[in-house]
Design a protein around this motif. Sequence first.
Motif, PDB file in Angstrom:
ATOM      1  N   PRO A   1      -0.302  -3.009  -5.738  1.00 19.21           N
ATOM      2  CA  PRO A   1       0.912  -2.585  -6.426  1.00 19.21           C
ATOM      3  C   PRO A   1       2.075  -2.384  -5.459  1.00 19.21           C
ATOM      4  N   THR A   2       3.255  -2.728  -5.927  1.00 15.47           N
ATOM      5  CA  THR A   2       4.501  -2.427  -5.223  1.00 15.47           C
ATOM      6  C   THR A   2       5.424  -1.729  -6.209  1.00 15.47           C
ATOM      7  N   MET A   3       5.983  -0.618  -5.778  1.00 15.82           N
ATOM      8  CA  MET A   3       6.957   0.104  -6.596  1.00 15.82           C
ATOM      9  C   MET A   3       8.333  -0.092  -5.986  1.00 15.82           C
ATOM     10  N   ILE A   4       9.292  -0.418  -6.846  1.00 13.49           N
ATOM     11  CA  ILE A   4      10.674  -0.550  -6.413  1.00 13.49           C
ATOM     12  C   ILE A   4      11.511   0.429  -7.224  1.00 13.49           C
ATOM     13  N   LEU A   5      12.321   1.199  -6.532  1.00  8.89           N
ATOM     14  CA  LEU A   5      13.244   2.127  -7.163  1.00  8.89           C
ATOM     15  C   LEU A   5      14.605   1.454  -7.228  1.00  8.89           C
TER      16      LEU A   5
ATOM     17  N   PRO B   1      17.996   6.427 -12.297  1.00  7.36           N
ATOM     18  CA  PRO B   1      17.152   5.519 -11.519  1.00  7.36           C
ATOM     19  C   PRO B   1      15.985   5.002 -12.354  1.00  7.36           C
ATOM     20  N   VAL B   2      15.559   3.777 -12.049  1.00  8.65           N
ATOM     21  CA  VAL B   2      14.420   3.155 -12.725  1.00  8.65           C
ATOM     22  C   VAL B   2      13.403   2.789 -11.652  1.00  8.65           C
ATOM     23  N   LEU B   3      12.194   3.346 -11.770  1.00  7.44           N
ATOM     24  CA  LEU B   3      11.101   3.036 -10.850  1.00  7.44           C
ATOM     25  C   LEU B   3      10.188   2.037 -11.546  1.00  7.44           C
ATOM     26  N   VAL B   4      10.045   0.846 -10.946  1.00  7.72           N
ATOM     27  CA  VAL B   4       9.224  -0.208 -11.538  1.00  7.72           C
ATOM     28  C   VAL B   4       7.980  -0.414 -10.682  1.00  7.72           C
ATOM     29  N   ASP B   5       6.826  -0.351 -11.345  1.00 13.23           N
ATOM     30  CA  ASP B   5       5.539  -0.646 -10.731  1.00 13.23           C
ATOM     31  C   ASP B   5       5.225  -2.110 -11.017  1.00 13.23           C
ATOM     32  N   PHE B   6       5.255  -2.944  -9.982  1.00  7.81           N
ATOM     33  CA  PHE B   6       4.873  -4.347 -10.098  1.00  7.81           C
ATOM     34  C   PHE B   6       3.360  -4.399  -9.903  1.00  7.81           C
ATOM     35  N   TRP B   7       2.633  -4.873 -10.907  1.00  2.44           N
ATOM     36  CA  TRP B   7       1.182  -4.798 -10.907  1.00  2.44           C
ATOM     37  C   TRP B   7       0.599  -6.048 -11.569  1.00  2.44           C
ATOM     38  N   ALA B   8      -0.728  -6.159 -11.573  1.00  3.58           N
ATOM     39  CA  ALA B   8      -1.422  -7.238 -12.285  1.00  3.58           C
ATOM     40  C   ALA B   8      -2.736  -6.688 -12.850  1.00  3.58           C
ATOM     41  N   PRO B   9      -3.172  -7.211 -13.986  1.00  6.54           N
ATOM     42  CA  PRO B   9      -4.383  -6.700 -14.630  1.00  6.54           C
ATOM     43  C   PRO B   9      -5.655  -6.867 -13.789  1.00  6.54           C
ATOM     44  N   TRP B  10      -5.701  -7.868 -12.936  1.00 10.07           N
ATOM     45  CA  TRP B  10      -6.899  -8.116 -12.121  1.00 10.07           C
ATOM     46  C   TRP B  10      -6.958  -7.258 -10.860  1.00 10.07           C
ATOM     47  N   CYS B  11      -5.894  -6.514 -10.576  1.00 10.20           N
ATOM     48  CA  CYS B  11      -5.771  -5.761  -9.324  1.00 10.20           C
ATOM     49  C   CYS B  11      -6.425  -4.382  -9.456  1.00 10.20           C
TER      50      CYS B  11
ATOM     51  N   HIS C   1      11.978 -10.737  -6.730  1.00 13.84           N
ATOM     52  CA  HIS C   1      12.019  -9.454  -6.024  1.00 13.84           C
ATOM     53  C   HIS C   1      11.074  -9.431  -4.816  1.00 13.84           C
ATOM     54  N   GLN C   2      10.620 -10.604  -4.428  1.00 18.60           N
ATOM     55  CA  GLN C   2       9.812 -10.794  -3.217  1.00 18.60           C
ATOM     56  C   GLN C   2       8.599  -9.866  -3.182  1.00 18.60           C
ATOM     57  N   ILE C   3       7.870  -9.834  -4.299  1.00 19.68           N
ATOM     58  CA  ILE C   3       6.641  -9.054  -4.361  1.00 19.68           C
ATOM     59  C   ILE C   3       5.562  -9.843  -3.641  1.00 19.68           C
TER      60      ILE C   3
ATOM     61  N   ARG D   1      11.513   0.919  -1.672  1.00 18.56           N
ATOM     62  CA  ARG D   1      10.332   0.120  -2.010  1.00 18.56           C
ATOM     63  C   ARG D   1       9.122   0.722  -1.321  1.00 18.56           C
ATOM     64  N   MET D   2       7.996   0.707  -2.037  1.00 17.96           N
ATOM     65  CA  MET D   2       6.739   1.214  -1.488  1.00 17.96           C
ATOM     66  C   MET D   2       5.612   0.323  -2.005  1.00 17.96           C
ATOM     67  N   SER D   3       4.783  -0.166  -1.072  1.00 18.33           N
ATOM     68  CA  SER D   3       3.616  -0.960  -1.459  1.00 18.33           C
ATOM     69  C   SER D   3       2.359  -0.145  -1.230  1.00 18.33           C
ATOM     70  N   GLY D   4       1.372  -0.373  -2.102  1.00 15.61           N
ATOM     71  CA  GLY D   4       0.095   0.330  -2.009  1.00 15.61           C
ATOM     72  C   GLY D   4      -0.020   1.395  -3.074  1.00 15.61           C
ATOM     73  N   ALA D   5      -1.251   1.698  -3.425  1.00 15.06           N
ATOM     74  CA  ALA D   5      -1.520   2.697  -4.463  1.00 15.06           C
ATOM     75  C   ALA D   5      -1.280   4.099  -3.927  1.00 15.06           C
TER      76      ALA D   5
END
Length: 147
Positions: free
Chosen positions: A115-119, A61-71, A109-111, A128-132
Motif C-alpha cells: 500500500p501507498t498512501m498519498i495525502l 485534505p484527502v488521504l488516498v490509500d492506493f491498494w490491490a485486492p491481492w496484496c 501517481h507513480q505508485i 506520501r507514505m509507502s508500507g502498511a
Amino acid sequence: MNDTSPLHIVCPHCHTTNRVRTDQLASAPDCGQCHQPLFAGAPLALDADGFERHVQRSHIPVLVDFWAPWCGPCRAMAPAFAQAARELEPQVRLAKLDTEAHPALAARHQIRSIPTMILFQNGRESARMSGALGAADIVRWVRTATR
C-alpha cells in the motif's frame, strides 16, 4: 480561516460539491443534493471520476490509500485505515483506490509499491507514505503532514 468560512466538501454518495461552514463540520452535515451524511467515519471507495472530484474540489485534505485486492499488507492495513477514518474525519477525508481496477490512475501517481498512501491538499500531493501502518501511526502521520 474563520469559523464561518465556507469549505467545499464533496459528498461521498452522489459526489456533489457542498458548501459547509467550518464551524458546521463537527455537527454531521448532510449533502444538499442527496441528503446523505457528508462524513460516514469510513473510507470512501473511489473510481477515477470520484478520485478527480474529491481530490480537486475538496477544501479538506484527502488521504488516498492506493491498494490491490491481492496484496496481503493492503488487506492487513484496511482495518487500521478504517479506524483512522473514524478519528480523522471531518478534518480529513480518507479514501481507497484499487490499483488493479484503475491502473492508469496508479501509474499517473507513480505508485511503485502498495500500500501507498498519498495525502492531497488543495488538489496536489503534499505527502506520501509507502508500507502498511497501524491506525495510530496513520493518524499521527496525517496530523503532522497537515499542520
